[in-house]
Scaffold this motif. Sequence first.
Motif, PDB file in Angstrom:
ATOM      1  N   ALA A   2       0.841  -1.190   0.000  1.00 44.98           N
ATOM      2  CA  ALA A   2       0.000   0.000   0.000  1.00 44.98           C
ATOM      3  C   ALA A   2       0.882   1.247   0.000  1.00 44.98           C
ATOM      4  CB  ALA A   2      -0.908   0.002   1.222  1.00 44.98           C
ATOM      5  N   GLU A   3       0.372   2.322  -0.544  1.00 43.92           N
ATOM      6  CA  GLU A   3       1.132   3.570  -0.665  1.00 43.92           C
ATOM      7  C   GLU A   3       1.686   4.043   0.673  1.00 43.92           C
ATOM      8  OE1 GLU A   3       3.165   6.635  -2.014  1.00 43.92           O
ATOM      9  OE2 GLU A   3       2.139   5.245  -3.350  1.00 43.92           O
ATOM     10  N   TYR A   4       0.891   3.937   1.742  1.00 40.33           N
ATOM     11  CA  TYR A   4       1.358   4.444   3.034  1.00 40.33           C
ATOM     12  C   TYR A   4       2.578   3.680   3.573  1.00 40.33           C
ATOM     13  CZ  TYR A   4      -0.861   0.612   5.644  1.00 40.33           C
ATOM     14  OH  TYR A   4      -1.200  -0.611   6.153  1.00 40.33           O
ATOM     15  N   LYS A   5       2.840   2.499   3.032  1.00 37.94           N
ATOM     16  CA  LYS A   5       4.016   1.726   3.450  1.00 37.94           C
ATOM     17  C   LYS A   5       5.269   2.105   2.661  1.00 37.94           C
ATOM     18  CE  LYS A   5       1.283  -2.223   4.915  1.00 37.94           C
ATOM     19  NZ  LYS A   5       1.008  -3.651   4.720  1.00 37.94           N
ATOM     20  N   LYS A   6       5.100   2.890   1.613  1.00 39.45           N
ATOM     21  CA  LYS A   6       6.206   3.445   0.818  1.00 39.45           C
ATOM     22  C   LYS A   6       7.133   2.386   0.194  1.00 39.45           C
ATOM     23  CE  LYS A   6       5.127   7.698   2.033  1.00 39.45           C
ATOM     24  NZ  LYS A   6       4.257   8.432   1.184  1.00 39.45           N
ATOM     25  N   PRO A   7       6.589   1.361  -0.456  1.00 43.51           N
ATOM     26  CA  PRO A   7       7.463   0.343  -1.037  1.00 43.51           C
ATOM     27  C   PRO A   7       8.347   0.876  -2.160  1.00 43.51           C
ATOM     28  CG  PRO A   7       5.221   0.020  -1.783  1.00 43.51           C
ATOM     29  CD  PRO A   7       5.184   1.077  -0.709  1.00 43.51           C
ATOM     30  N   LEU A   8       7.870   1.864  -2.897  1.00 45.36           N
ATOM     31  CA  LEU A   8       8.686   2.423  -3.978  1.00 45.36           C
ATOM     32  C   LEU A   8       9.849   3.231  -3.415  1.00 45.36           C
ATOM     33  CD1 LEU A   8       5.858   3.452  -6.473  1.00 45.36           C
ATOM     34  CD2 LEU A   8       7.140   1.318  -6.367  1.00 45.36           C
ATOM     35  N   ASP A   9       9.621   3.895  -2.294  1.00 50.52           N
ATOM     36  CA  ASP A   9      10.704   4.633  -1.632  1.00 50.52           C
ATOM     37  C   ASP A   9      11.778   3.681  -1.114  1.00 50.52           C
ATOM     38  OD1 ASP A   9       9.257   6.906  -2.164  1.00 50.52           O
ATOM     39  OD2 ASP A   9       8.639   7.255  -0.094  1.00 50.52           O
ATOM     40  N   ALA A  10      11.369   2.494  -0.705  1.00 47.72           N
ATOM     41  CA  ALA A  10      12.337   1.509  -0.208  1.00 47.72           C
ATOM     42  C   ALA A  10      13.349   1.166  -1.296  1.00 47.72           C
ATOM     43  CB  ALA A  10      11.618   0.252   0.272  1.00 47.72           C
ATOM     44  N   LEU A  11      12.907   1.163  -2.543  1.00 47.28           N
ATOM     45  CA  LEU A  11      13.823   0.882  -3.651  1.00 47.28           C
ATOM     46  C   LEU A  11      14.826   2.018  -3.842  1.00 47.28           C
ATOM     47  CD1 LEU A  11      11.329  -0.699  -6.183  1.00 47.28           C
ATOM     48  CD2 LEU A  11      13.029  -1.877  -4.774  1.00 47.28           C
ATOM     49  N   ASP A  12      14.368   3.260  -3.649  1.00 46.35           N
ATOM     50  CA  ASP A  12      15.286   4.403  -3.746  1.00 46.35           C
ATOM     51  C   ASP A  12      16.366   4.321  -2.677  1.00 46.35           C
ATOM     52  OD1 ASP A  12      13.828   5.459  -5.875  1.00 46.35           O
ATOM     53  OD2 ASP A  12      12.537   6.637  -4.550  1.00 46.35           O
ATOM     54  N   VAL A  13      15.967   3.922  -1.482  1.00 43.27           N
ATOM     55  CA  VAL A  13      16.927   3.780  -0.382  1.00 43.27           C
ATOM     56  C   VAL A  13      17.906   2.647  -0.692  1.00 43.27           C
ATOM     57  CG1 VAL A  13      17.177   3.179   2.059  1.00 43.27           C
ATOM     58  CG2 VAL A  13      15.354   4.746   1.330  1.00 43.27           C
ATOM     59  N   LEU A  14      17.391   1.518  -1.144  1.00 41.52           N
ATOM     60  CA  LEU A  14      18.251   0.376  -1.473  1.00 41.52           C
ATOM     61  C   LEU A  14      19.266   0.749  -2.547  1.00 41.52           C
ATOM     62  CD1 LEU A  14      18.858  -2.664  -1.062  1.00 41.52           C
ATOM     63  CD2 LEU A  14      17.220  -3.111  -2.906  1.00 41.52           C
ATOM     64  N   LYS A  15      18.852   1.507  -3.530  1.00 39.01           N
ATOM     65  CA  LYS A  15      19.741   1.897  -4.631  1.00 39.01           C
ATOM     66  C   LYS A  15      20.946   2.681  -4.108  1.00 39.01           C
ATOM     67  CE  LYS A  15      20.308   2.362  -9.162  1.00 39.01           C
ATOM     68  NZ  LYS A  15      20.580   1.250 -10.011  1.00 39.01           N
ATOM     69  N   PHE A  35       5.805  -1.622  -8.235  1.00 44.65           N
ATOM     70  CA  PHE A  35       7.002  -2.009  -7.494  1.00 44.65           C
ATOM     71  C   PHE A  35       7.908  -2.883  -8.359  1.00 44.65           C
ATOM     72  CE2 PHE A  35       9.248  -5.079  -4.814  1.00 44.65           C
ATOM     73  CZ  PHE A  35       9.942  -4.219  -3.972  1.00 44.65           C
ATOM     74  N   LEU A  36       7.340  -3.927  -8.954  1.00 47.22           N
ATOM     75  CA  LEU A  36       8.133  -4.850  -9.771  1.00 47.22           C
ATOM     76  C   LEU A  36       8.708  -4.152 -11.005  1.00 47.22           C
ATOM     77  CD1 LEU A  36       5.941  -8.067  -9.482  1.00 47.22           C
ATOM     78  CD2 LEU A  36       8.086  -7.542  -8.296  1.00 47.22           C
ATOM     79  N   GLU A  37       7.961  -3.232 -11.565  1.00 49.97           N
ATOM     80  CA  GLU A  37       8.455  -2.467 -12.716  1.00 49.97           C
ATOM     81  C   GLU A  37       9.627  -1.575 -12.308  1.00 49.97           C
ATOM     82  OE1 GLU A  37       8.796  -1.953 -16.513  1.00 49.97           O
ATOM     83  OE2 GLU A  37       7.191  -3.199 -15.721  1.00 49.97           O
ATOM     84  N   LYS A  38       9.534  -0.965 -11.127  1.00 52.25           N
ATOM     85  CA  LYS A  38      10.632  -0.114 -10.667  1.00 52.25           C
ATOM     86  C   LYS A  38      11.868  -0.950 -10.332  1.00 52.25           C
ATOM     87  CE  LYS A  38      11.793   3.787  -7.786  1.00 52.25           C
ATOM     88  NZ  LYS A  38      11.299   4.869  -6.938  1.00 52.25           N
ATOM     89  N   VAL A  39      11.674  -2.154  -9.819  1.00 52.79           N
ATOM     90  CA  VAL A  39      12.804  -3.050  -9.565  1.00 52.79           C
ATOM     91  C   VAL A  39      13.576  -3.255 -10.873  1.00 52.79           C
ATOM     92  CG1 VAL A  39      13.459  -5.422  -8.999  1.00 52.79           C
ATOM     93  CG2 VAL A  39      11.784  -4.234  -7.589  1.00 52.79           C
ATOM     94  N   VAL A  48      16.637  -7.630  -4.842  1.00 51.03           N
ATOM     95  CA  VAL A  48      15.270  -7.630  -4.305  1.00 51.03           C
ATOM     96  C   VAL A  48      14.716  -9.042  -4.384  1.00 51.03           C
ATOM     97  CG1 VAL A  48      12.915  -6.783  -4.608  1.00 51.03           C
ATOM     98  CG2 VAL A  48      14.848  -5.221  -4.942  1.00 51.03           C
ATOM     99  N   ILE A  49      14.237  -9.502  -3.251  1.00 49.05           N
ATOM    100  CA  ILE A  49      13.551 -10.786  -3.178  1.00 49.05           C
ATOM    101  C   ILE A  49      12.082 -10.461  -2.934  1.00 49.05           C
ATOM    102  CG2 ILE A  49      13.304 -12.950  -1.905  1.00 49.05           C
ATOM    103  CD1 ILE A  49      16.286 -12.534  -1.056  1.00 49.05           C
ATOM    104  N   TYR A  50      11.238 -10.800  -3.898  1.00 48.69           N
ATOM    105  CA  TYR A  50       9.811 -10.522  -3.776  1.00 48.69           C
ATOM    106  C   TYR A  50       9.057 -11.817  -3.545  1.00 48.69           C
ATOM    107  CZ  TYR A  50       5.003  -9.520  -4.866  1.00 48.69           C
ATOM    108  OH  TYR A  50       3.638  -9.447  -4.786  1.00 48.69           O
ATOM    109  N   ILE A  51       8.271 -11.832  -2.493  1.00 51.98           N
ATOM    110  CA  ILE A  51       7.460 -12.992  -2.140  1.00 51.98           C
ATOM    111  C   ILE A  51       6.023 -12.510  -2.019  1.00 51.98           C
ATOM    112  CG2 ILE A  51       7.050 -14.805  -0.442  1.00 51.98           C
ATOM    113  CD1 ILE A  51      10.037 -14.406   0.378  1.00 51.98           C
TER     114      ILE A  51
END
Length: 72
Positions: A2-15, A35-39, A48-51
């Motif tokens: 969900a947007e409030y969990k900021k999964p796309l931001d997590a990818l920016d941090v990981l990068k 999310f998968l597209e941004k990965v 990234v390990i997606y489950i």
Amino acid sequence: MAEYKKPLDALDVLKRMSEEYVLIMIGNGELKEAFLEKVKSTNLESRVIYIESIPNVEQIVLLISMHRKYLE
């Protein structure tokens, strides 16, 4: 996811982090495809390990223990 969990931001941090770090994302939701597209677009597939879902706690414990052994 969900947007409030900021999964796309997590990818920016990981990068920005050292390549020794990985992200384990568990869940399904409205941002899954984005999310998968941004990965892919940020070339983070190897970090990234997606489950989609984990049906029981034993599998979570196994996943974490396997990951810890990999890092040692």
